[in-house]
Design a protein around this motif. Structure first.
Motif, PDB file in Angstrom:
ATOM      1  N   ARG A 266      51.630  13.156  24.920  1.00 25.26           N
ATOM      2  CA  ARG A 266      51.318  14.361  25.689  1.00 25.26           C
ATOM      3  C   ARG A 266      49.957  14.913  25.270  1.00 25.26           C
ATOM      4  NH1 ARG A 266      55.068  18.969  24.069  1.00 25.26           N
ATOM      5  NH2 ARG A 266      53.673  18.917  22.295  1.00 25.26           N
TER       6      ARG A 266
ATOM      7  N   MET B 219      67.374  24.043  16.194  1.00 23.90           N
ATOM      8  CA  MET B 219      67.169  22.620  16.423  1.00 23.90           C
ATOM      9  C   MET B 219      66.880  21.951  15.078  1.00 23.90           C
ATOM     10  SD  MET B 219      67.240  20.388  18.831  1.00 23.90           S
ATOM     11  CE  MET B 219      67.158  21.293  20.367  1.00 23.90           C
ATOM     12  N   VAL B 220      67.786  21.081  14.663  1.00 25.05           N
ATOM     13  CA  VAL B 220      67.650  20.497  13.325  1.00 25.05           C
ATOM     14  C   VAL B 220      66.815  19.226  13.347  1.00 25.05           C
ATOM     15  CG1 VAL B 220      68.893  19.701  11.297  1.00 25.05           C
ATOM     16  CG2 VAL B 220      69.905  21.453  12.753  1.00 25.05           C
TER      17      VAL B 220
ATOM     18  N   THR C 177      66.576  20.633  31.119  1.00 27.27           N
ATOM     19  CA  THR C 177      65.620  21.732  31.132  1.00 27.27           C
ATOM     20  C   THR C 177      65.844  22.634  29.912  1.00 27.27           C
ATOM     21  OG1 THR C 177      67.091  22.958  32.587  1.00 27.27           O
ATOM     22  CG2 THR C 177      65.307  21.778  33.630  1.00 27.27           C
TER      23      THR C 177
ATOM     24  N   PHE D 277      61.402  26.006  34.746  1.00 24.42           N
ATOM     25  CA  PHE D 277      61.969  26.146  33.403  1.00 24.42           C
ATOM     26  C   PHE D 277      60.895  26.681  32.476  1.00 24.42           C
ATOM     27  CE2 PHE D 277      59.877  22.628  31.277  1.00 24.42           C
ATOM     28  CZ  PHE D 277      59.443  21.869  32.342  1.00 24.42           C
ATOM     29  N   GLU D 278      61.365  27.304  31.433  1.00 28.11           N
ATOM     30  CA  GLU D 278      60.441  27.812  30.427  1.00 28.11           C
ATOM     31  C   GLU D 278      60.256  26.719  29.396  1.00 28.11           C
ATOM     32  OE1 GLU D 278      58.883  30.837  29.837  1.00 28.11           O
ATOM     33  OE2 GLU D 278      59.339  31.151  31.960  1.00 28.11           O
ATOM     34  N   PHE D 279      59.020  26.397  29.098  1.00 32.67           N
ATOM     35  CA  PHE D 279      58.831  25.385  28.064  1.00 32.67           C
ATOM     36  C   PHE D 279      58.553  26.074  26.740  1.00 32.67           C
ATOM     37  CE2 PHE D 279      56.581  22.092  25.672  1.00 32.67           C
ATOM     38  CZ  PHE D 279      57.518  21.084  25.785  1.00 32.67           C
ATOM     39  N   GLY D 280      59.385  25.783  25.765  1.00 31.11           N
ATOM     40  CA  GLY D 280      59.257  26.465  24.483  1.00 31.11           C
ATOM     41  C   GLY D 280      58.517  25.644  23.453  1.00 31.11           C
ATOM     42  N   ASP D 281      58.409  26.216  22.278  1.00 33.60           N
ATOM     43  CA  ASP D 281      57.771  25.528  21.173  1.00 33.60           C
ATOM     44  C   ASP D 281      58.884  25.002  20.282  1.00 33.60           C
ATOM     45  OD1 ASP D 281      55.577  24.629  20.034  1.00 33.60           O
ATOM     46  OD2 ASP D 281      54.897  26.537  19.180  1.00 33.60           O
ATOM     47  N   SER D 282      58.795  23.760  19.861  1.00 27.16           N
ATOM     48  CA  SER D 282      59.876  23.236  19.050  1.00 27.16           C
ATOM     49  C   SER D 282      59.703  23.677  17.604  1.00 27.16           C
ATOM     50  CB  SER D 282      59.911  21.712  19.118  1.00 27.16           C
ATOM     51  OG  SER D 282      58.929  21.171  18.288  1.00 27.16           O
TER      52      SER D 282
ATOM     53  N   VAL E  36      60.938  21.948  15.282  1.00 24.68           N
ATOM     54  CA  VAL E  36      61.110  20.746  14.472  1.00 24.68           C
ATOM     55  C   VAL E  36      59.758  20.258  13.954  1.00 24.68           C
ATOM     56  CG1 VAL E  36      61.965  18.384  14.501  1.00 24.68           C
ATOM     57  CG2 VAL E  36      63.115  20.112  15.847  1.00 24.68           C
TER      58      VAL E  36
ATOM     59  N   ALA F  91      63.948  21.010  27.195  1.00 22.82           N
ATOM     60  CA  ALA F  91      62.524  21.266  27.394  1.00 22.82           C
ATOM     61  C   ALA F  91      62.169  22.693  26.998  1.00 22.82           C
ATOM     62  CB  ALA F  91      62.144  21.015  28.847  1.00 22.82           C
ATOM     63  N   ALA F  92      63.098  23.618  27.283  1.00 28.50           N
ATOM     64  CA  ALA F  92      62.857  25.017  26.936  1.00 28.50           C
ATOM     65  C   ALA F  92      62.718  25.197  25.431  1.00 28.50           C
ATOM     66  CB  ALA F  92      63.988  25.888  27.471  1.00 28.50           C
ATOM     67  N   LYS F  93      63.264  24.270  24.680  1.00 31.47           N
ATOM     68  CA  LYS F  93      63.153  24.337  23.231  1.00 31.47           C
ATOM     69  C   LYS F  93      61.974  23.512  22.722  1.00 31.47           C
ATOM     70  CE  LYS F  93      68.132  24.798  23.095  1.00 31.47           C
ATOM     71  NZ  LYS F  93      68.316  26.164  22.597  1.00 31.47           N
ATOM     72  N   GLY F  94      61.219  22.957  23.664  1.00 36.01           N
ATOM     73  CA  GLY F  94      60.022  22.206  23.274  1.00 36.01           C
ATOM     74  C   GLY F  94      60.302  20.805  22.771  1.00 36.01           C
ATOM     75  N   ILE F  95      61.481  20.270  23.080  1.00 39.15           N
ATOM     76  CA  ILE F  95      61.839  18.943  22.584  1.00 39.15           C
ATOM     77  C   ILE F  95      61.603  17.892  23.668  1.00 39.15           C
ATOM     78  CG2 ILE F  95      63.723  17.523  21.689  1.00 39.15           C
ATOM     79  CD1 ILE F  95      62.938  19.719  19.784  1.00 39.15           C
ATOM     80  N   MET F  96      60.966  16.790  23.286  1.00 38.77           N
ATOM     81  CA  MET F  96      60.679  15.743  24.265  1.00 38.77           C
ATOM     82  C   MET F  96      61.431  14.442  24.005  1.00 38.77           C
ATOM     83  SD  MET F  96      56.626  16.316  24.728  1.00 38.77           S
ATOM     84  CE  MET F  96      56.368  15.048  25.949  1.00 38.77           C
TER      85      MET F  96
ATOM     86  N   GLU G 285      55.279  13.492  21.832  1.00 41.61           N
ATOM     87  CA  GLU G 285      54.421  14.657  21.615  1.00 41.61           C
ATOM     88  C   GLU G 285      52.956  14.241  21.521  1.00 41.61           C
ATOM     89  OE1 GLU G 285      57.219  14.038  20.034  1.00 41.61           O
ATOM     90  OE2 GLU G 285      58.521  15.758  20.436  1.00 41.61           O
TER      91      GLU G 285
ATOM     92  N   LEU H 138      59.477  16.406  31.548  1.00 40.63           N
ATOM     93  CA  LEU H 138      59.551  17.871  31.483  1.00 40.63           C
ATOM     94  C   LEU H 138      58.603  18.420  30.423  1.00 40.63           C
ATOM     95  CD1 LEU H 138      63.383  18.535  31.781  1.00 40.63           C
ATOM     96  CD2 LEU H 138      61.615  18.935  33.507  1.00 40.63           C
ATOM     97  N   GLY H 139      58.563  17.737  29.283  1.00 34.32           N
ATOM     98  CA  GLY H 139      57.691  18.184  28.202  1.00 34.32           C
ATOM     99  C   GLY H 139      56.239  18.170  28.618  1.00 34.32           C
ATOM    100  N   MET H 140      55.865  17.146  29.389  1.00 32.13           N
ATOM    101  CA  MET H 140      54.478  17.039  29.843  1.00 32.13           C
ATOM    102  C   MET H 140      54.154  18.139  30.853  1.00 32.13           C
ATOM    103  SD  MET H 140      53.774  13.040  30.327  1.00 32.13           S
ATOM    104  CE  MET H 140      53.582  11.952  28.924  1.00 32.13           C
TER     105      MET H 140
END
Lengths: 309, 80
Positions: free
Chosen positions: A58, B60-61, B41, A161-166, A168, B44-49, A55, A92-94
């Motif tokens: 990125r 997501m824990v 993917t 793909f849709e990139f979401g916000d984590s 975590v 990635a859609a959940k924003g995890i790298m 993260e 993918l995240g980038m």
């Protein structure tokens, strides 16, 4: 060095002579040396890596364009000891976060091609000069490929793909947590690499002890050798630390430096299993173009160094 | 409960996390469905790298680490 003395002691104790002695000495010495350096470097780098989660990498690359962005991506690619399977989510995240496509490709290419442990092992094996060439050419090829694919508009071949916000939280880990994380990660990486190192050193030892120099001279010393090296190297999957001892002994038998470099880089940068992983997120046009630009870059570097050196 | 471990094939950490999770679930007799998802993917859609990603009932824990069995047990049981 102590490993050298130990290897000599082993071959003496076994009473080995001639080619077998040379091969056995090479095997014991290189295995010990590479594993020792590997353990130290991987642990050190995985510890440092806890300060640079993907993260953060990125975020560093965000908003950087042109030369700075590409260069930074290449340097971050060198120091990231991720296993090839984890580069995909990072890629993918980038892309999802809007990092320019070319810059993410540079990161993706340099990450396996230039390995921080290889940079530490190589000087004692093939000398400082070749190590520097390896690093500089890897960075150059990675930057050029990223730039070229970007210019040609290949970003349209990445899966949608849709990139979401984590959700975590990324809390700052304590020193103890960092050490634990580094230990777990380093152990996993090292265990994964060991078989490749042992096989690589074994092949290197056989070459060192038994391959006639004449054979290398006749078949591998010309410029066609570079093409052969890339054609054989691209589909092959092994860790770069497993290739180093093979290239070391081949260079010892008279393999031209550029050819050795091209072989090492094509094995590390590209492989069939990697294409299968990429296939999940990229269309085949992009994978072909990615492999094509990298292979061409490696080929040119190999040919160039054979002429210049 | 539904537990999903996200990780590409070839990621040994991820496979190991799924196995540890199954062991924890079995040992504590938890009614949970443990699956592994290799579609990156989705991650990635959940924003995890960083892999593996660990999800309980669509939340997501944690990601990017493989906790020890006792720690994992705590994480799972506190969400029962």
């Amino acid at each position: 060095m102590v490993f050298d003395q130990f290897a000599t002691y082993v071959v003496d104790a076994l009473g080995l002579e001639g080619a077998l002695r040379a091969a056995a000495h090479f095997f014991v010495y290189d295995t010990l040396k590479i594993l020792a350096i590997l353990t130290a470097v991987i642990f050190g780098v995985t510890y440092l890596r806890t300060y640079f989660p993907p993260e953060k990498i990125r975020d560093y690359l965000d908003g950087k364009t042109a030369f700075t962005g590409y260069f930074l991506a290449a340097v971050l690619g060198i120091v990231s000891p991720f296993c090839s399977c984890s580069t995909i989510p990072i890629f993918l995240g980038m892309v999802g976060a809007g990092i320019p496509f070319g810059i993410t490709i540079t990161f993706l290419a340099v990450s396996p091609m230039i390995n921080e442990a290889a940079l530490v092992v190589l000087p004692s094996v093939v000398g400082l000069e070749l190590t520097a060439l390896y690093a500089v050419s890897g960075v150059t090829i990675g930057m050029t490929s990223g730039y070229t694919l970007n210019k040609l508009g290949f970003d349209r071949y990445v899966d949608d793909f849709e990139f979401g916000d984590s959700g975590v939280d990324l809390d700052e880990p304590t020193r103890r947590e960092r050490l634990e994380e580094a230990y777990v990660e380093a152990k996993e990486i090292i265990l994964e690499i060991i078989p490749y190192v042992i096989i690589g050193v074994g092949v290197g030892a056989l070459i060192h002890g038994y391959l006639p120099e004449q054979l290398v001279e006749t078949y591998l010393s010309g410029q066609w050798g570079v093409f052969g090296a890339v054609v054989v190297g691209v589909p092959m999957y092994t860790d770069i630390l497993g290739v180093i001892p093979v290239v070391e002994s081949l260079i010892g038998k008279g393999l031209p430096i550029g050819t050795g470099l091209a072989f090492m880089m094509s094995v590390a940068a590209l492989s069939l299993p990697q294409f299968m992983i990429l296939k999940k997120v990229m269309h085949k046009e992009l994978i072909a173009a990615y492999a094509g630009t990298l292979a061409t870059g490696i080929l040119l570097i190999g040919l160039l160094f054979n002429v210049v050196l | 409960m539904k537990i999903t471990v996200y990780g590409p094939s070839g990621c040994s950490n991820c496979t190991q996390l799924k196995e540890t999770t199954e062991a924890v679930v079995d040992r504590n007799d938890i009614d949970a469905d443990v699956t592994k998802d290799t579609d990156m993917t989705k991650l990635a859609a959940k924003g995890i790298m960083s892999t593996p990603g660990f999800e309980i009932d669509d939340e997501m824990v944690f990601s990017g680490s493989t906790p020890a069995a006792d720690e994992l047990e705590e994480i799972i049981t506190e969400r029962l």
